[in-house]
Each structure stands twice: as C-alpha cells, then as structure tokens.
Write a protein that holds these residues in place. Structure first.
Motif, PDB file in Angstrom:
ATOM      1  N   GLU A 125       0.823  -1.214   0.000  1.00  0.00           N
ATOM      2  CA  GLU A 125       0.000   0.000   0.000  1.00  0.00           C
ATOM      3  C   GLU A 125       0.854   1.259   0.000  1.00  0.00           C
ATOM      4  O   GLU A 125       0.567   2.219  -0.715  1.00  0.00           O
ATOM      5  N   GLU A 126       1.913   1.252   0.816  1.00  0.00           N
ATOM      6  CA  GLU A 126       2.804   2.419   0.887  1.00  0.00           C
ATOM      7  C   GLU A 126       3.477   2.662  -0.471  1.00  0.00           C
ATOM      8  O   GLU A 126       3.534   3.792  -0.953  1.00  0.00           O
ATOM      9  N   SER A 127       3.936   1.592  -1.091  1.00  0.00           N
ATOM     10  CA  SER A 127       4.607   1.730  -2.384  1.00  0.00           C
ATOM     11  C   SER A 127       3.624   2.092  -3.487  1.00  0.00           C
ATOM     12  O   SER A 127       3.981   2.822  -4.423  1.00  0.00           O
ATOM     13  N   GLU A 128       2.387   1.607  -3.400  1.00  0.00           N
ATOM     14  CA  GLU A 128       1.362   1.999  -4.370  1.00  0.00           C
ATOM     15  C   GLU A 128       1.116   3.502  -4.305  1.00  0.00           C
ATOM     16  O   GLU A 128       0.958   4.156  -5.341  1.00  0.00           O
ATOM     17  N   ALA A 163       6.159   0.022 -11.815  1.00  0.00           N
ATOM     18  CA  ALA A 163       4.842  -0.591 -11.588  1.00  0.00           C
ATOM     19  C   ALA A 163       4.951  -2.115 -11.685  1.00  0.00           C
ATOM     20  O   ALA A 163       4.336  -2.844 -10.888  1.00  0.00           O
ATOM     21  N   ALA A 164       5.733  -2.601 -12.643  1.00  0.00           N
ATOM     22  CA  ALA A 164       5.921  -4.048 -12.775  1.00  0.00           C
ATOM     23  C   ALA A 164       6.647  -4.610 -11.553  1.00  0.00           C
ATOM     24  O   ALA A 164       6.294  -5.692 -11.056  1.00  0.00           O
ATOM     25  N   ALA A 165       7.644  -3.884 -11.048  1.00  0.00           N
ATOM     26  CA  ALA A 165       8.356  -4.327  -9.846  1.00  0.00           C
ATOM     27  C   ALA A 165       7.406  -4.355  -8.650  1.00  0.00           C
ATOM     28  O   ALA A 165       7.463  -5.271  -7.823  1.00  0.00           O
ATOM     29  N   LEU A 166       6.527  -3.366  -8.570  1.00  0.00           N
ATOM     30  CA  LEU A 166       5.555  -3.342  -7.478  1.00  0.00           C
ATOM     31  C   LEU A 166       4.570  -4.503  -7.603  1.00  0.00           C
ATOM     32  O   LEU A 166       4.200  -5.120  -6.602  1.00  0.00           O
ATOM     33  N   THR A 167       4.164  -4.833  -8.815  1.00  0.00           N
ATOM     34  CA  THR A 167       3.268  -5.977  -9.021  1.00  0.00           C
ATOM     35  C   THR A 167       3.937  -7.265  -8.550  1.00  0.00           C
ATOM     36  O   THR A 167       3.311  -8.092  -7.870  1.00  0.00           O
ATOM     37  N   ALA A 168       5.200  -7.442  -8.875  1.00  0.00           N
ATOM     38  CA  ALA A 168       5.942  -8.626  -8.417  1.00  0.00           C
ATOM     39  C   ALA A 168       6.042  -8.637  -6.893  1.00  0.00           C
ATOM     40  O   ALA A 168       5.887  -9.684  -6.256  1.00  0.00           O
ATOM     41  N   PHE A 169       6.290  -7.474  -6.298  1.00  0.00           N
ATOM     42  CA  PHE A 169       6.376  -7.362  -4.839  1.00  0.00           C
ATOM     43  C   PHE A 169       5.024  -7.718  -4.213  1.00  0.00           C
ATOM     44  O   PHE A 169       4.957  -8.434  -3.219  1.00  0.00           O
ATOM     45  N   GLU A 170       3.950  -7.225  -4.824  1.00  0.00           N
ATOM     46  CA  GLU A 170       2.616  -7.514  -4.309  1.00  0.00           C
ATOM     47  C   GLU A 170       2.317  -9.014  -4.385  1.00  0.00           C
ATOM     48  O   GLU A 170       1.736  -9.583  -3.451  1.00  0.00           O
ATOM     49  N   GLU A 171       2.698  -9.651  -5.467  1.00  0.00           N
ATOM     50  CA  GLU A 171       2.492 -11.092  -5.582  1.00  0.00           C
ATOM     51  C   GLU A 171       3.263 -11.841  -4.499  1.00  0.00           C
ATOM     52  O   GLU A 171       2.757 -12.801  -3.906  1.00  0.00           O
ATOM     53  N   ALA A 172       4.490 -11.377  -4.220  1.00  0.00           N
ATOM     54  CA  ALA A 172       5.282 -11.991  -3.145  1.00  0.00           C
ATOM     55  C   ALA A 172       4.602 -11.764  -1.800  1.00  0.00           C
ATOM     56  O   ALA A 172       4.590 -12.669  -0.947  1.00  0.00           O
ATOM     57  N   ALA A 173       4.037 -10.588  -1.588  1.00  0.00           N
ATOM     58  CA  ALA A 173       3.349 -10.305  -0.321  1.00  0.00           C
ATOM     59  C   ALA A 173       2.114 -11.184  -0.168  1.00  0.00           C
ATOM     60  O   ALA A 173       1.832 -11.701   0.923  1.00  0.00           O
ATOM     61  N   LEU A 174       1.381 -11.384  -1.249  1.00  0.00           N
ATOM     62  CA  LEU A 174       0.194 -12.256  -1.200  1.00  0.00           C
ATOM     63  C   LEU A 174       0.590 -13.691  -0.866  1.00  0.00           C
ATOM     64  O   LEU A 174      -0.070 -14.359  -0.060  1.00  0.00           O
TER      65      LEU A 174
END
Length: 181
Positions: A125-128, A163-174
């Motif tokens: 959320e912070e990075s978004e 944005a792609a790096a954040l998507t990968a980070f989000e997938e790792a968080a999930l």
C-alpha cells in the motif's frame, strides 16, 4: 516556410492587485509550461486547453485588479519557432529527468523490504501510494509537454518498470501472507 502553429503571448501585471494573485498567476503559467520571454511576458502554444486556461486566468486577473493581455501570433522565422520549441522541450526534459532521478528510490525501497523479509501488504500500500505520486507527477509534466520532449518516453517507461516491480512485490506479499495462519 513557416508553420501553421499559433502561439499566445501573455502579458500579466498584478500591480495593485492582492499579493496572492501574483502567486496564483505564476503557478498557473508554470503548470501550463509557459516560456518566459521577459518578466511578466510569456509564450505558450495556442492549443484549445491552453487557450481556455489562459482565458480563465486573464479574467481572474482583471477581476482582482490586475491587467492581462493575450495576443495570438505565428512565427515568421521557422528557425526562431524551432528554437522556442527546443527551449520548451529542454524544460520538459529537465522535469522528466527529475522523475527519472527520484524513481530508483522506489525500486531500492522494494528491494530493501524484500531483502529484510518485510514483504507485507502494508508495504504494498505504501509503495502503491508512492507509485501514484509518480504517475500524477508524470501526468502533470506530460500535460505541458506540447512537443514530445525526448525524455518523456524514458520517464514513462521507467514508471511502468517500477509498476511491474511493485506488481511482483505484491504477488510476493500475497504468497507470504497467504502462507500464514
């Protein structure tokens, strides 16, 4: 041969008007990407959204006690017009460069959080929010990038890479939060 591009020459004086008007005028002209020819006289391409904003600004200036004059012009010397376009593009390239300079911090933050094992939805959320600020900043610059400055493509690509790096980070968080209790 001259181009068919129309330009606006804007001259504004806020003498005798409230002090806040000077700041309002400066901010509006700055947000539109005006090229100052000299103090209180600037130039902008006469594109419909620009014309509308300048019309509104000049009405506001006059209603608050200042004076504004907006003149339409075309260049008679193509080289002079190209020099103005180059100057406008240089100003936009400088703004895009600042985005490109600050953007790696977002990537470093994601990498650092991942290295520390702090891959959480709160970090997502912070990075978004940070990414949205970059996108908003980029949109403001693009709105005044009338002649497609070269650095614009690089800045847009860099934001999409973040944005792609954040998507990968989000997938790792999930995955990390999905494997919890």
């Amino acid at each position: 041969m001259t181009s068919d591009q129309s330009w606006l020459v804007i001259s504004v004086s806020t003498a005798g008007a409230p002090d806040s008007l000077r700041v309002q005028v400066w901010r509006k002209l700055r947000s539109l990407g005006a090229l100052y020819l000299q103090q209180s006289v600037c130039l902008l391409p006469a594109r419909p959204p620009v014309v509308r904003e300048i019309r509104r600004l000049s009405v506001r200036v006059r209603h608050q006690g200042g004076s504004a004059r907006v003149l339409s012009m075309t260049f008679t010397d193509p080289a002079e017009e190209q020099a103005v376009i180059a100057e406008l593009n240089t100003a936009r390239d400088t703004e895009y460069a600042e985005v490109l300079q600050r953007l790696p911090e977002l990537r470093r933050e994601l990498d650092g959080e991942q290295a520390r094992g702090n891959v959480t939805y709160a970090e997502v959320e912070e990075s978004e929010a940070d990414l949205q600020r970059f996108r908003g900043w980029l949109a403001k610059i693009a709105a005044r990038d009338y002649f497609d400055a070269l650095a614009g493509r690089h800045a847009r690509d860099a934001v999409e890479e973040a944005a792609a790096a954040l998507t990968a980070f989000e997938e790792a968080a999930l995955r990390a939060e999905g494997s919890g209790p």
